[in-house]
Design a protein around this motif. Sequence first.
Motif, PDB file in Angstrom:
ATOM      1  N   THR A 171       2.425   9.055  -3.587  1.00 47.22           N
ATOM      2  CA  THR A 171       3.539   9.629  -4.355  1.00 47.22           C
ATOM      3  C   THR A 171       3.623  11.141  -4.190  1.00 47.22           C
ATOM      4  OG1 THR A 171       2.085   9.806  -6.273  1.00 47.22           O
ATOM      5  CG2 THR A 171       3.479   7.843  -6.140  1.00 47.22           C
ATOM      6  N   LYS A 225       3.259   2.262  -1.569  1.00 46.86           N
ATOM      7  CA  LYS A 225       3.700   2.671  -2.922  1.00 46.86           C
ATOM      8  C   LYS A 225       2.679   3.579  -3.608  1.00 46.86           C
ATOM      9  CE  LYS A 225       6.626  -1.289  -3.973  1.00 46.86           C
ATOM     10  NZ  LYS A 225       6.177  -2.281  -3.005  1.00 46.86           N
ATOM     11  N   ILE A 226       1.423   3.552  -3.134  1.00 48.66           N
ATOM     12  CA  ILE A 226       0.367   4.375  -3.737  1.00 48.66           C
ATOM     13  C   ILE A 226       0.645   5.865  -3.491  1.00 48.66           C
ATOM     14  CG2 ILE A 226      -2.111   4.959  -3.587  1.00 48.66           C
ATOM     15  CD1 ILE A 226      -1.854   2.240  -4.685  1.00 48.66           C
ATOM     16  N   VAL A 251      -5.844  11.325   0.533  1.00 54.01           N
ATOM     17  CA  VAL A 251      -5.339  11.316  -0.834  1.00 54.01           C
ATOM     18  C   VAL A 251      -5.571  12.678  -1.480  1.00 54.01           C
ATOM     19  CG1 VAL A 251      -5.600  10.231  -3.085  1.00 54.01           C
ATOM     20  CG2 VAL A 251      -5.720   8.843  -1.037  1.00 54.01           C
ATOM     21  N   GLU A 262      -3.312   9.417  -7.626  1.00 51.06           N
ATOM     22  CA  GLU A 262      -3.183   8.509  -6.479  1.00 51.06           C
ATOM     23  C   GLU A 262      -4.500   7.757  -6.246  1.00 51.06           C
ATOM     24  OE1 GLU A 262      -0.188  10.571  -3.325  1.00 51.06           O
ATOM     25  OE2 GLU A 262      -1.940  11.713  -3.942  1.00 51.06           O
ATOM     26  N   ARG A 268      -7.203   0.832  -8.606  1.00 53.12           N
ATOM     27  CA  ARG A 268      -6.614  -0.375  -9.203  1.00 53.12           C
ATOM     28  C   ARG A 268      -6.093  -1.326  -8.114  1.00 53.12           C
ATOM     29  NH1 ARG A 268      -5.012   3.692 -12.979  1.00 53.12           N
ATOM     30  NH2 ARG A 268      -3.026   3.970 -11.902  1.00 53.12           N
ATOM     31  N   PHE A 269      -5.569  -0.745  -7.046  1.00 54.70           N
ATOM     32  CA  PHE A 269      -5.086  -1.531  -5.895  1.00 54.70           C
ATOM     33  C   PHE A 269      -6.241  -2.342  -5.297  1.00 54.70           C
ATOM     34  CE2 PHE A 269      -3.929  -2.239  -1.486  1.00 54.70           C
ATOM     35  CZ  PHE A 269      -2.564  -2.482  -1.526  1.00 54.70           C
ATOM     36  N   ALA A 320      -4.745   5.025  -8.682  1.00 57.15           N
ATOM     37  CA  ALA A 320      -3.860   3.914  -8.278  1.00 57.15           C
ATOM     38  C   ALA A 320      -4.528   3.102  -7.167  1.00 57.15           C
ATOM     39  CB  ALA A 320      -2.515   4.461  -7.814  1.00 57.15           C
ATOM     40  N   LEU A 321      -5.220   3.797  -6.286  1.00 56.77           N
ATOM     41  CA  LEU A 321      -5.919   3.132  -5.179  1.00 56.77           C
ATOM     42  C   LEU A 321      -7.091   2.282  -5.704  1.00 56.77           C
ATOM     43  CD1 LEU A 321      -5.719   2.997  -2.119  1.00 56.77           C
ATOM     44  CD2 LEU A 321      -7.173   5.006  -1.978  1.00 56.77           C
ATOM     45  N   LEU A 364       0.793  -1.243   0.000  1.00 55.57           N
ATOM     46  CA  LEU A 364       0.000   0.000   0.000  1.00 55.57           C
ATOM     47  C   LEU A 364       0.826   1.296   0.000  1.00 55.57           C
ATOM     48  CD1 LEU A 364      -2.924   1.053   0.006  1.00 55.57           C
ATOM     49  CD2 LEU A 364      -2.855   0.975   2.515  1.00 55.57           C
TER      50      LEU A 364
END
Length: 302
Positions: A12, A9-10, A42, A47, A53-54, A50-51, A7
């Motif tokens: 940035t 890595k999300i 967030v 971001e 997709r996570f 990305a979350l 997590l």
Amino acid sequence: MDWKEALPKIITQPGSRLRFAEPLAKHTYFGIGGEATAYMEVNTVNELAALARFHKQWDVPIAVIGRGSNLLVSDAGFKGIGVRLIGKLAKLEVDGDVVSVGAGLSLPRLSKTMSRRGLSGVEFALGIPGSVGGALIMNAGAWGSSFGDVVRNVTVMTDTGELVELTHAEANFEYRHSGLDAYFCVTGATLTLEPGDVDTITERMQAFYKQKVATQPFAEENAGCMFKNPAGDSAGRLIDISGLKGYRIGGAEVSTVHGNFILNIDNATAEDVLNLVAHIQQQVREKTGISLQTEVKRLGFD
Ligand SMILES: Cc1cc2nc3c(=O)[nH]c(=O)nc-3n(C[C@H](O)[C@H](O)[C@H](O)COP(=O)(O)OP(=O)(O)OC[C@H]3O[C@@H](n4cnc5c(N)ncnc54)[C@H](O)[C@@H]3O)c2cc1C
């Protein structure tokens, strides 16, 4: 690898934050609820995408939490990721009578800024302590107006991280409900407001606020109206005539000021609140024949 290791890595962008084992009680107006496994603030669409997709890749539950003003979190907490939209996702841009708002923006702030700009349509929202995202999901409203009335378009994110713009009709606004919870997240909206006189708009906004403070409890922790008003009636009136004002279970009590508010008066648990909800529903049904439906959303219950 565990999703908790992947997590971080999300995140940035500066300003975005991640915490584990976050008590959700401090993110809700009720002040009730256990921990979220993870909690993120967030800042950017990238971001958030990305979350999304996570969420799909790891199959981990994600809940967007606005201001937590219409939310009851379970005592066991939420086994997943709680997300709050901040920064660029809480923007406010004005172009003539068209206003672009991020879902993370505070509703009272929107109301105050629009009155100063001489734009009418959200005066009712000063006393509603939610976010724009929560107001879109709930179609929040008061004094005969609802948030959906001023919405031209809504932007939502799908669970593959794509942004989709919906028309007013596609948002399916109804009384304290919309079709927007079918998406991963609501990211913002464009509103059409009516140009008008600054003083008149400000007075109208202040008058609504004063009336709200005079008729609803503001001192104790609560989540606004617990039940939806049944067609042509008021849930508060039905609770009142059922003799339930002041009724208490554990630390949760029916407000003596307005029967449709349940207050956390003494370290109430979510279980206390749900037991009180069930008692009210049963008593009101017995006394009036009407079944009350809850308006407050739940998180972390099976
Ligand atoms: C003192 C008080 C007075 C109130 N008065 C009123 C009133 O007059 N009228 C009224 O309608 N309501 C009222 N409320 C209830 C509440 O403020 C509104 O429902 C508000 O719109 C909720 O917004 P929120 O950001 O707090 O949402 P939350 O409580 O954080 O969330 C509500 C739901 O929306 C979802 N959600 C939130 N943001 C997003 C997003 N960006 N994308 C996807 N899902 C999202 C959450 O997952 C949850 O399911 C009151 C509450 C309080 C505490």
